[in-house]
Write a protein that holds these residues in place. Structure first.
Motif, short mmCIF file in Angstrom:
data_model
loop_
_atom_site.label_atom_id
_atom_site.label_comp_id
_atom_site.label_asym_id
_atom_site.label_seq_id
_atom_site.Cartn_x
_atom_site.Cartn_y
_atom_site.Cartn_z
N SER A 1 0.40 -1.35 -0.11
CA SER A 1 -0.25 0.10 0.00
C SER A 1 0.64 1.54 -0.55
O SER A 1 1.93 1.56 0.60
N MET A 2 0.62 2.09 -0.48
CA MET A 2 1.05 3.28 -1.16
C MET A 2 0.04 5.09 -0.88
O MET A 2 -0.72 4.50 -0.49
N LYS A 3 0.79 5.95 -0.54
CA LYS A 3 -0.28 7.26 -0.47
C LYS A 3 0.16 7.61 -1.78
O LYS A 3 1.11 8.26 -1.81
N LEU A 4 -0.62 8.17 -2.12
CA LEU A 4 -0.54 8.77 -3.68
C LEU A 4 -1.63 10.02 -3.35
O LEU A 4 -2.41 9.64 -3.31
N LEU A 5 -0.75 11.40 -3.72
CA LEU A 5 -1.26 12.66 -3.79
C LEU A 5 -1.63 12.89 -5.14
O LEU A 5 -0.51 13.73 -5.38
N PHE A 6 -2.87 13.20 -5.46
CA PHE A 6 -3.04 13.81 -6.33
C PHE A 6 -3.59 15.69 -6.42
O PHE A 6 -3.57 15.89 -5.55
N SER A 7 -2.16 15.95 -7.23
CA SER A 7 -2.94 17.73 -7.65
C SER A 7 -3.42 18.79 -8.06
O SER A 7 -2.68 18.00 -9.65
N GLY B 1 -9.65 1.26 -4.80
CA GLY B 1 -10.07 0.37 -4.84
C GLY B 1 -8.93 -0.55 -4.69
O GLY B 1 -9.15 -1.91 -4.34
N ALA B 2 -7.22 -0.26 -5.28
CA ALA B 2 -6.69 -0.93 -4.80
C ALA B 2 -5.44 -0.88 -3.75
O ALA B 2 -4.55 -1.44 -3.62
N GLY B 3 -6.66 -0.22 -3.00
CA GLY B 3 -5.96 -0.10 -1.49
C GLY B 3 -4.56 0.56 -0.91
O GLY B 3 -3.97 0.73 0.72
N HIS B 4 -4.78 2.13 -1.80
CA HIS B 4 -3.65 3.45 -1.12
C HIS B 4 -4.29 4.19 -0.65
O HIS B 4 -5.14 3.93 -1.18
N SER B 5 -4.11 4.79 -0.18
CA SER B 5 -4.49 5.81 0.53
C SER B 5 -4.19 6.86 -0.34
O SER B 5 -3.26 7.15 -1.31
N PRO C 1 -14.98 7.87 -1.81
CA PRO C 1 -15.03 8.27 -0.57
C PRO C 1 -14.22 8.85 -0.04
O PRO C 1 -13.62 9.26 1.02
N GLU C 2 -13.06 7.69 0.01
CA GLU C 2 -11.93 7.86 0.14
C GLU C 2 -11.08 8.68 0.18
O GLU C 2 -9.82 8.54 0.72
N THR D 1 2.03 2.06 -9.27
CA THR D 1 2.75 2.25 -7.97
C THR D 1 3.26 0.96 -7.87
O THR D 1 4.51 0.50 -6.82
N ASN D 2 4.02 0.62 -8.94
CA ASN D 2 5.29 -1.09 -8.39
C ASN D 2 5.92 -0.92 -9.66
O ASN D 2 5.68 -2.14 -10.65
#
Length: 381
Positions: A2-8, A28-32, A51-52, A377-378
Motif C-alpha cells: 500500500s502507498m499514499k498517492l497525492l493528486f494535485s 480500490g487497490a488499497g492505496h491511500s 469517499p476514500e 505504484t509497482n
C-alpha cells in the motif's frame, strides 16, 4: 504494498474530474489517496470524489490567482497568450499556494504525486519531499509553447526555495489517439489510460419526464460549468430544437443556484433542463451532443460513440473542437446560427456516428485506470 498517492490539481471541474478514475482505481487497490487543491473548491467537488479521498486544502481559487497574474503583468487574463498562461499557472497560483501546499503535503507524507498538466504545485511539492511524480493528462496534450512557459515561470519559484525541478516519471494519457495532436512529441514515457465519462461514487437513476414527441432523436446540450451563461445556453437550445429534435440541456455554474437576476429556464414539450449531472448518466439518453468543446465532454462523448456539434466559447475549446472535427466525428460551428444545419447534417449522414463508434471501440481497448495505477505504484512488476 500500500502507498499514499497525492493528486494535485487546479481547483476546477475540468482539471479534477479527469483524474477521478485514477483516484478511484488507486483507492480500490488499497492505496491511500489525497487531493491537494483549494479549500474554496472542496464543497463543489466533494460529492464527485470517491469517499476514500482525503481533501488537502491549499491555495486560492482561479479568479484570485488569475487576477493576481493580471495585476503583476498587466496582461489580459481573459484572452491569455502562452506567456500569460505561464504567469497564471506557473507564477501566481504557485505563489498563492506553495506554503500551504508544502505544509499540508509534508504532514500527509505521500509516497507519490500525480499532477495534471496545468498544475505546477504538485511537481514542486514532490521536489521538496523528495518523492517521484507522474503527470496525468486531462485531454489532448498541451502544446509545448504552453508547457514550456508554465515550467519557465515556475522555475523561479524553485530557485527561491532552493529546489531543482524533477522530471515526471511518466505521462498518463487519457486522450484517444484520434484527438491527440499528431505533432505532439512527448519528452517523458507515455502510459495510455482509458478515459471515462464522469460518474459519481453512487449515482441514483436519472428520472426525466417524457418528451411530447418521444420518437424524435435526442440531443444533449452541455456547455460545461464555466461558459454556460444563460443567453448562450438559450441560443443553443433554440437552434437545436429548430432542427426538430428533443433536447436535454445541462445548467452551468451560473444557473445551478439561480438568483433573482439569473432565473433557471423552464422545461417545454421538447426540452428538459437538468442541473449538474455526471455525463455518464446523460450520454446514454442521447443520440448526439451539442457543446462548447470542453475536453471532458468531448472525450466522454466519443467514449460513448456519439457524434457532436461544437461551438467553442474559450479556453482550450477551439483546440479540442478542431481535433474532434479532424477525427471525423464532429462538426465545428462559429455561431448559434450554424448549429441547426450542423445538427441536420449529423442526423442525415451516418458517417459521423460510424466514426464516433469506431473511436469508442478503440477507447475501450485502452488500458483501464486500475492497470495504470498498478504500473506506477509497482514499476518493477
Amino acid at each position: 504494498m500500500s502507498m499514499k498517492l497525492l493528486f494535485s490539481a487546479t481547483p476546477a471541474f475540468g482539471h479534477i474530474l479527469p483524474l477521478v478514475p485514477l483516484m478511484r482505481a488507486a483507492a480500490g487497490a488499497g492505496h491511500s489517496v489525497g487531493l491537494l487543491s483549494s479549500a474554496g473548491f472542496r464543497a463543489a467537488v466533494g460529492e464527485e470524489l470517491p469517499p476514500e479521498v482525503e481533501f488537502l486544502a491549499a491555495g486560492v481559487m482561479p479568479e484570485v490567482f488569475s487576477a493576481d497574474a493580471g495585476r503583476r503583468t498587466g496582461a489580459d487574463v481573459f484572452h491569455p497568450t502562452p506567456s500569460t498562461i505561464g504567469e497564471i499557472f506557473g507564477g501566481s497560483r504557485v505563489d498563492l499556494a506553495v506554503e500551504e501546499s508544502i505544509e499540508q503535503a509534508t504532514a500527509w507524507a505521500p509516497d507519490l504525486v500525480v499532477a495534471e498538466p496545468f498544475d505546477a504545485v504538485g511537481p514542486l511539492v514532490a521536489a521538496r519531499l523528495g518523492v517521484g511524480w507522474h503527470k496525468a493528462g486531462i485531454g489532448p496534450a498541451l502544446p509545448a509553447v504552453i508547457t514550456d512557459e508554465i515550467e519557465r515561470v515556475a522555475s523561479a519559484r524553485y530557485d527561491r526555495l532552493g529546489l531543482r525541478p524533477v522530471a515526471a516519471s511518466s505521462y498518463l494519457d487519457p486522450c484517444p489517439p484520434q484527438l491527440q495532436d499528431p505533432d505532439w512529441s512527448p519528452v517523458t514515457p507515455v502510459r495510455a489510460v482509458r478515459p471515462q465519462a464522469h460518474r459519481r461514487p453512487e449515482d441514483a437513476a436519472l428520472d426525466l419526464p417524457g418528451f411530447g414527441e418521444p420518437g424524435k432523436p435526442t440531443a444533449l446540450v452541455t456547455l460545461g460549468t464555466i461558459f454556460s451563461d444563460p443567453d448562450t445556453l438559450s441560443a443553443v437550445v433554440a437552434a437545436v430544437t429548430e432542427a426538430g429534435v428533443n433536447v436535454i440541456a445541462t445548467l452551468g455554474s451560473s444557473l445551478r443556484h439561480p438568483t433573482a437576476s439569473t432565473t433557471a429556464p423552464t422545461d417545454s414539450a421538447h426540452v428538459r433542463y437538468v442541473p449538474f449531472v455526471p455525463l455518464d448518466q446523460l450520454l446514454g439518453k442521447a443520440d448526439l451532443v451539442v457543446g462548447a468543446g470542453g475536453v471532458g465532454t468531448v472525450v466522454a462523448t466519443l467514449a460513448h460513440g456519439l457524434p457532436m456539434v461544437l461551438w467553442p466559447q474559450g479556453a482550450d475549446q477551439p483546440i479540442n473542437a478542431a481535433r474532434a472535427a479532424a477525427s471525423g466525428a464532429s462538426i465545428t460551428v462559429d455561431s448559434a446560427a450554424g448549429i441547426t444545419p450542423a445538427v441536420a447534417e449529423l442526423l442525415g449522414h451516418d458517417a459521423y456516428r460510424d466514426r464516433a463508434q469506431d473511436i469508442a471501440a478503440d477507447i475501450a481497448k485502452l488500458p483501464p485506470a486500475a492497470k495504470v495505477i498498478a504500473e506506477i505504484t509497482n514499476p518493477q512488476s
